[in-house]
Design a protein around this motif. Structure first.
Motif, mmCIF file in Angstrom:
data_model
loop_
_atom_site.group_PDB
_atom_site.id
_atom_site.type_symbol
_atom_site.label_atom_id
_atom_site.label_comp_id
_atom_site.label_asym_id
_atom_site.label_seq_id
_atom_site.Cartn_x
_atom_site.Cartn_y
_atom_site.Cartn_z
ATOM 1 N N TRP A 134 1.030 -1.119 0.051
ATOM 2 C CA TRP A 134 0.058 -0.015 -0.155
ATOM 3 C C TRP A 134 0.939 1.220 -0.078
ATOM 4 O O TRP A 134 0.323 2.199 -0.944
ATOM 5 N N GLY A 135 1.982 1.368 0.505
ATOM 6 C CA GLY A 135 2.862 2.576 0.952
ATOM 7 C C GLY A 135 3.422 2.638 -0.662
ATOM 8 O O GLY A 135 3.540 3.702 -1.123
ATOM 9 N N VAL A 136 4.136 1.710 -1.268
ATOM 10 C CA VAL A 136 4.591 1.609 -2.477
ATOM 11 C C VAL A 136 3.439 2.444 -3.611
ATOM 12 O O VAL A 136 3.835 3.242 -4.250
ATOM 13 N N VAL A 137 2.125 1.854 -3.367
ATOM 14 C CA VAL A 137 1.300 2.244 -4.401
ATOM 15 C C VAL A 137 0.739 3.703 -4.170
ATOM 16 O O VAL A 137 0.790 4.524 -5.237
ATOM 17 N N GLN A 138 0.604 4.079 -3.034
ATOM 18 C CA GLN A 138 0.479 5.455 -2.583
ATOM 19 C C GLN A 138 1.689 6.506 -2.374
ATOM 20 O O GLN A 138 1.466 7.485 -1.914
ATOM 21 N N GLY A 139 2.928 5.876 -2.710
ATOM 22 C CA GLY A 139 4.124 6.761 -2.442
ATOM 23 C C GLY A 139 4.240 7.150 -1.065
ATOM 24 O O GLY A 139 4.879 8.182 -0.812
ATOM 25 N N PHE A 140 3.882 6.064 -0.117
ATOM 26 C CA PHE A 140 3.875 6.321 1.546
ATOM 27 C C PHE A 140 3.406 7.787 1.815
ATOM 28 O O PHE A 140 3.903 8.224 2.802
ATOM 29 N N SER A 141 2.403 8.216 1.097
ATOM 30 C CA SER A 141 1.843 9.522 1.618
ATOM 31 C C SER A 141 0.918 9.200 2.624
ATOM 32 O O SER A 141 -0.115 8.343 2.379
ATOM 33 N N GLY A 142 0.891 9.854 3.780
ATOM 34 C CA GLY A 142 0.215 9.564 4.872
ATOM 35 C C GLY A 142 0.446 8.392 5.671
ATOM 36 O O GLY A 142 -0.380 8.240 6.422
ATOM 37 N N ILE A 143 1.033 7.555 5.308
ATOM 38 C CA ILE A 143 1.293 6.114 6.015
ATOM 39 C C ILE A 143 2.577 6.238 6.847
ATOM 40 O O ILE A 143 3.093 5.160 7.346
ATOM 41 N N THR A 144 3.391 7.216 6.713
ATOM 42 C CA THR A 144 4.903 7.101 7.080
ATOM 43 C C THR A 144 4.980 6.799 8.724
ATOM 44 O O THR A 144 5.549 5.823 9.291
ATOM 45 N N TRP A 145 4.189 7.708 9.478
ATOM 46 C CA TRP A 145 4.134 7.524 11.249
ATOM 47 C C TRP A 145 3.507 6.200 11.312
ATOM 48 O O TRP A 145 4.109 5.306 12.340
ATOM 49 N N PRO A 146 2.504 5.760 10.579
ATOM 50 C CA PRO A 146 1.785 4.377 11.003
ATOM 51 C C PRO A 146 2.461 3.254 10.723
ATOM 52 O O PRO A 146 2.508 2.209 11.427
ATOM 53 N N LEU A 147 3.357 3.406 9.564
ATOM 54 C CA LEU A 147 4.178 2.303 9.129
ATOM 55 C C LEU A 147 5.219 1.998 10.168
ATOM 56 O O LEU A 147 5.489 0.841 10.399
ATOM 57 N N ILE A 148 5.706 3.074 10.598
ATOM 58 C CA ILE A 148 6.878 2.974 11.626
ATOM 59 C C ILE A 148 6.119 2.539 13.063
ATOM 60 O O ILE A 148 6.797 1.523 13.788
ATOM 61 N N ALA A 149 5.328 2.762 13.302
ATOM 62 C CA ALA A 149 4.460 2.102 14.705
ATOM 63 C C ALA A 149 4.077 1.108 14.394
ATOM 64 O O ALA A 149 4.430 -0.012 15.391
ATOM 65 N N ILE A 150 3.644 0.475 13.372
ATOM 66 C CA ILE A 150 3.148 -0.754 12.942
ATOM 67 C C ILE A 150 4.515 -1.657 12.955
ATOM 68 O O ILE A 150 4.432 -2.810 13.297
ATOM 69 N N PHE A 151 5.686 -1.128 12.448
ATOM 70 C CA PHE A 151 6.767 -2.069 12.449
ATOM 71 C C PHE A 151 7.381 -2.398 13.649
ATOM 72 O O PHE A 151 7.634 -3.434 14.098
ATOM 73 N N VAL A 152 7.235 -1.491 14.529
ATOM 74 C CA VAL A 152 7.722 -1.322 16.270
ATOM 75 C C VAL A 152 6.731 -2.648 16.794
ATOM 76 O O VAL A 152 7.086 -3.540 17.392
ATOM 77 N N ILE A 153 5.440 -2.476 16.565
ATOM 78 C CA ILE A 153 4.482 -3.551 17.126
ATOM 79 C C ILE A 153 4.727 -4.996 16.591
ATOM 80 O O ILE A 153 4.858 -5.653 17.370
ATOM 81 N N LEU A 154 5.145 -4.944 15.597
ATOM 82 C CA LEU A 154 5.330 -6.101 14.768
ATOM 83 C C LEU A 154 6.554 -7.207 15.458
ATOM 84 O O LEU A 154 6.843 -8.113 15.728
ATOM 85 N N ILE A 155 7.220 -6.184 15.444
ATOM 86 C CA ILE A 155 8.984 -6.504 15.986
ATOM 87 C C ILE A 155 8.572 -6.771 17.509
ATOM 88 O O ILE A 155 9.226 -7.966 18.082
ATOM 89 N N LEU A 156 7.872 -6.075 18.398
ATOM 90 C CA LEU A 156 7.564 -6.338 19.616
ATOM 91 C C LEU A 156 6.894 -7.771 19.787
ATOM 92 O O LEU A 156 7.082 -8.412 20.721
ATOM 93 N N SER A 157 5.880 -8.090 18.921
ATOM 94 C CA SER A 157 5.215 -9.228 18.839
ATOM 95 C C SER A 157 6.118 -10.547 18.797
ATOM 96 O O SER A 157 5.909 -11.449 19.250
ATOM 97 N N ALA A 158 7.079 -10.357 17.804
ATOM 98 C CA ALA A 158 7.940 -11.538 17.796
ATOM 99 C C ALA A 158 8.801 -11.627 18.932
ATOM 100 O O ALA A 158 8.964 -12.717 19.401
#
Length: 180
Positions: free
Chosen positions: A39-63
């Protein structure tokens, strides 16, 4: 393919990822992250930069949490490395249906019972110096501790996966073409 169809397809992939976060054998967090990256690539990462970072941190924490919960369950129950390795081997054998009873019952039952049997056998072999009844008791406790820790870890990982998908939906809502 329209952008709206892609959006809903990616949401579906993320929901499969949520299931995969709880059920071993399905790549949960990686599916969620891959869908968000598409989705980020398709949208040019417009508007999802901070959510993407938050999600990445959440998924690393989950592992990490899943690993720590399994480790905690093993330690709390007094499991040795033999019991821990036995649980891993039992998980693999159970998942692929290589334990005799699970050829019919399927991998889901094997995923639940395999680690318990593997940890039990590993601990039972490791604690040879104990009398038989004591060895059985210690081995069962270790196996149960590993399984309970793993289940708690999977539950937490599932909740974190739901949080990751919720953040994505919140950051991207309304989807393109919905017209809200």
């Amino acid at each position: 393919m329209s952008i709206t169809i892609l959006y809903w397809l990616l949401i579906f992939v993320m929901l499969v990822g949520v299931v995969g976060a709880v059920v071993p054998g399905i790549p949960g967090p990686s599916l969620i992250l891959a869908a968000i990256l598409v989705w980020g690539v398709v949208q040019g990462f417009s508007g999802i930069t901070w959510p993407l970072i938050a999600i990445f941190v959440i998924l690393i924490l989950s592992a990490g949490i899943e690993f720590l919960a399994s480790y905690w369950g093993a330690k709390r129950a007094g499991a040795s490395k033999w019991g821990q390795w036995g649980a891993i081997i039992g998980l693999v054998l159970g998942f692929f249906g290589l334990l005799p009873a699970f050829l019919v019952a399927g991998p889901l039952l094997g995923i639940l019972v395999g680690p318990l049997l593997g940890a039990f056998i590993g601990e039972f072999l490791y604690r040879r110096e104990l009398p038989l009844h004591e060895r059985t008791k210690v081995a069962f406790k270790a196996g149960l501790g590993i399984v309970v820790g793993s289940l708690i870890g999977n539950l937490i990982e599932g909740l974190l996966a739901i949080a990751a998908v919720a953040i994505f939906v919140w950051a991207t809502w309304p989807p393109p073409g919905l017209g809200i």
